[in-house]
Structure formats: structure tokens, C-alpha cells
Design an enzyme around this catalytic site. Structure first.
Site, PDB file in Angstrom:
ATOM      1  N   GLU A 188       0.733  -1.233   0.087  1.00 27.68           N
ATOM      2  CA  GLU A 188       0.091   0.134   0.010  1.00 27.68           C
ATOM      3  C   GLU A 188       0.943   1.137  -0.023  1.00 27.68           C
ATOM      4  O   GLU A 188       0.546   2.206  -0.648  1.00 27.68           O
ATOM      5  CB  GLU A 188      -1.040   0.267   1.045  1.00 27.68           C
ATOM      6  N   ASP A 228       3.963  -4.301  -5.738  1.00 29.20           N
ATOM      7  CA  ASP A 228       4.489  -5.610  -5.305  1.00 29.20           C
ATOM      8  C   ASP A 228       6.095  -5.401  -5.343  1.00 29.20           C
ATOM      9  O   ASP A 228       6.455  -5.916  -4.267  1.00 29.20           O
ATOM     10  CB  ASP A 228       4.027  -6.692  -6.387  1.00 29.20           C
TER      11      ASP A 228
HETATM   12 ZN   LIG Z   1      -2.542  -2.731  -4.638  1.00 29.26          ZN
END
Ligand SMILES: [Zn+2]
Length: 412
Positions: free
Chosen positions: A275, A356
Site C-alpha cells: 500500500e 508488489d
Molecule cells: Zn495494490
């Protein structure tokens, strides 16, 4: 048939058929063979359950969209738009109030028609698969709060747009754009502190191992984080998630309580790092800029088409009005909106890979991100092997197996 009828009708039917084709292709990808990556994570009965879930949701989606397109076409070709307009015109109100009522009634009709589907989805389908935690009271209050919010936030904006297009001449779209942009920023700003708390309870994460781990991670990537919030997602569903909202001092990271219950500290840090990655890679700002540009293009095009007699003829209207023009333009914009949504999904999937990557590169144990993704997929009964065409049309996130594969290549 006039040219607008042909464009809108073709676009509606084309999109409908395309989605059905994607659904059917996607159903054919359901295989009973568990992907190697998930051996030991999914047991065979819950893997079978996840496939039933995809099947049930897909069939339900097909029924809902078929109903929706039939109702739209019947309303359109029986002259429903003009019929309602004549009723509203009989009340002899000022143009703007007629517009508010006309659009308000149509929005309300749409909500009423979608209500049975929403009830069935929550209390039958989600219930059957063990996800539903929504009580009838929460369900009803959600609808009431949603409607009030639409009136309080959407009402003034609609009045503004109608008034500009009615009185401001050729530059109406520009004034609307300025107002709408301020509105978008304003909503973004108040969402975390004013809007979301109307629907969920946010409590700050109590001190302990998890909070220390999160704060020290945030510090290590130079992200000023004063607090982490837990959202009572379990009030509605046992599915879990995490998200980032707002900007500036109002920005907020929230973890669902359901997420915290099922993940280890290092998995939670990995999710949070993802996030923060969205923020660090400027995806939040990017999203706001895109929606403001999108709004500008749409308003400009609208200013061109909103007074075209032929557009009103296509809907069998006896009178031209700003409010009906607004609506019809919305339908005319369908094909562009469809292409735009495909492009936005491409961008969103790219952003997910970037987030990621940020997570894996900054956390201590990169395996934690993979473990978290696996657990999330199992807990949410995600379809592991979706059809590529279905992904192109519908996925804002890459399929989980591709995310895991990409993370593994990063590590080496
Ligand atoms: Zn995401």
C-alpha cells in the site's frame, strides 16, 4: 433510425455480448486440478468451493446484466424518457429543479430495480459461501446513508452542472470542469475522515508487536506514518483487504480486522508495504489526475453534443433540455467509456506490479508477500486461473499466480 440510435444501441449490445463471451470463456477455465503453487495452501474441498463460487457469481452476473439491458431497452423504445419528462414538465418548475427531479427519479428507479439483486447477492450467495456478515439492519442503513450522501454531495454538484450548461454559454464546460475538479479533490480529502466513518468504525491499532513492526518499516522507507487504522470489515463480510485513501495530512492506511486475524506480522507488513508502494510510486496522485482529465474531456464533448436535436430524437423526446441531454450524452459516451476502462485496467494492473515490487524490495522477508497473496486468495475464494480475455475486461489486479511468478523473478 438516426445515427445516435445506431451508435448507442450498438455500443450497449456490443458491450453486453462481449462480457457474456468473457464470462463463458472464464467458466471454461475452471479446472479441478489445483495449481502447483497452491498445493498445501488450498485443501481440495475449499478449492472446489472456490470454483463453485466463481460459477455462481458468473451466472448471477449474466442474469443481472441481461435484466438490466432488457429494462433499459424497453424503457428507451417505449418512450419512457419522454413520458417521464412530460410528467415533470407539467409541474411548471424552474428548469434546474425539473432537472434534479428528472434525474433523481431515474436514479431512484434504477436503485429500486437493482435492490432485489443486491439482496440476493448478499443474503443468498455470499451467505451460502460463508462470507456474509451483514445484518438486515446494516444493509438497510447502508442504503439510507448512501442515498443521503448522494443527495448531500451529488445534489449540489448536479445543480452546479445544470446551472452552468443552462446559463453560462459556450464556456459552461470549463466552469463545470473547475467546479468538478475542486469537488473531486474535496471528496478525496474528506473521504477518510468524514465519509468512510459513516459506514465503518476505524480504530487505531493498539501498541504491540504489529504496530512496532509497521512503524519501523514506515520509518525505514521514509514514509511519515503516525497511525495505522483497523477497519471493522467483519461488519459486512469475512473477506479481507487493506487500502490507502486521502492525501496530505489526511492520508490513511487501513487494514481490515479480518486481515489482521488471519495473517502473521511479517505478512501484514508486506501488505502494508504494498500500500505504501502505491503512494511512493505516485499512483494515488496519478489516479486523481486521470479522473480530473477524464472529467474535462467528458464535459467538453458533452458541450458539443448536449443540444443536438438528433440526440433527443433518438430518445423520442418532444423537448430539448440540459438535464436530459446530460443523461443521453452519458449513454452516447458508453463506447469511449468502455475503451477507457480497458486502458485504466491495464494501468492499474501495471501499478499493482509496481507496488508488489516496492514491497518485495523493501521488506526483510520477501516470501511474506507471496504468503500473504496466497492466504488472501484462499480466504476470498479467488479464481486462480482466469481466462486472459476475462482479465483484460475485468481485472484491476493481475491474477495471483502471475503476481507470484513476477515476485519470484524479482528475488533472483
Ligand atoms: Zn495494490
Amino acid at each position: 433510425m438516426n445515427v445516435y440510435t445506431i451508435i448507442i444501441l450498438t455500443a450497449l449490445l456490443f458491450e453486453y455480448v462481449l462480457n457474456i463471451v468473457a464470462d463463458l470463456l472464464n467458466l471454461r477455465t475452471l479446472s479441478t486440478e489445483l495449481p502447483q503453487e497452491f498445493v498445501g495452501v488450498y485443501d481440495s474441498s475449499s478449492y472446489k468451493k472456490s470454483q463453485d463460487y466463481t460459477r455462481t457469481r458468473t451466472r448471477f452476473g449474466i442474469i443481472e446484466s441481461t435484466f438490466s439491458i432488457i429494462v433499459t431497452l424497453v424503457f428507451w423504445f417505449t418512450g419512457g424518457f419522454d413520458y417521464l419528462d412530460q410528467i415533470v414538465r407539467n409541474w411548471n418548475l424552474a428548469n434546474i429543479w425539473m432537472g434534479i427531479i428528472y434525474i433523481g427519479v431515474l436514479v431512484l428507479l434504477r436503485s429500486i430495480l437493482s435492490l432485489p439483486f443486491s439482496i440476493y447477492s448478499t443474503f443468498v450467495i455470499e451467505e451460502r459461501f460463508g462470507f456474509n456478515k451483514t445484518t438486515p439492519a446494516t444493509f438497510i442503513f447502508d442504503i439510507i446513508k448512501g442515498l443521503l450522501l448522494a443527495v448531500v454531495l451529488g445534489g449540489p454538484l448536479l445543480i452546479g452542472v445544470l446551472a452552468f450548461f443552462q446559463y453560462a454559454g459556450v464556456l459552461a464546460w470549463l466552469y463545470c470542469w473547475i467546479v468538478a475538479s475542486v469537488f473531486i479533490l474535496f471528496v478525496q480529502f474528506i473521504a477518510p475522515t468524514w465519509i468512510m466513518p459513516l459506514f465503518n468504525k476505524f480504530t487505531s491499532l493498539e501498541s504491540g508487536e504489529l504496530k512496532n513492526a509497521i512503524l519501523s518499516f514506515a520509518h525505514s522507507v521514509n514514509f511519515s506514518l503516525r497511525d495505522v487504522f483497523i477497519m471493522d470489515g467483519s461488519k459486512r463480510s469475512s473477506k479481507s483487504n487493506a487500502f490507502f485513501t486521502g492525501f496530505g495530512k489526511n492520508k490513511r492506511i487501513a487494514l481490515f480486522d479480518t486481515l489482521i486475524q488471519r495473517h502473521t506480522v511479517s505478512e501484514l507488513v508486506a501488505v502494508l508495504a504494498h500500500e505504501i508502494g502505491h503512494y511512493k510510486k505516485k499512483h494515488i496522485v496519478q489516479g486523481i489526475v486521470i479522473s480530473i482529465l477524464h472529467m474535462g474531456v467528458m464535459l467538453f464533448l458533452m458541450s458539443i453534443f448536449i443540444s443536438q436535436q438528433e440526440l433527443f430524437d433518438a430518445f423520442f423526446m418532444q423537448n430539448i433540455s440540459v438535464y436530459a441531454g446530460l443523461l443521453f450524452f452519458g449513454l452516447l459516451f458508453t463506447p469511449i467509456e468502455f475503451l477507457l476502462s480497458l486502458a485504466l485496467n491495464v494501468l492499474s494492473r501495471k501499478n499493482e506490479y509496481e507496488a508488489d515490487r516496492f514491497s518485495v524490495e523493501t521488506i526483510e522477508k520477501s516470501e511474506a508477500m507471496i504468503d500473504a497473496l496466497k492466504k488472501l486468495s484462499v480466504d476470498n475464494l479467488s479464481h486462480l486461473t482466469p481466462h486472459p480475455f476475462y482479465v483484460v475486461l475485468n481485472y484491476s489486479h493481475p491474477p495471483v499466480l502471475e503476481r507470484i511468478k513476477t515476485i519470484r523473478t524479482l528475488k533472483t
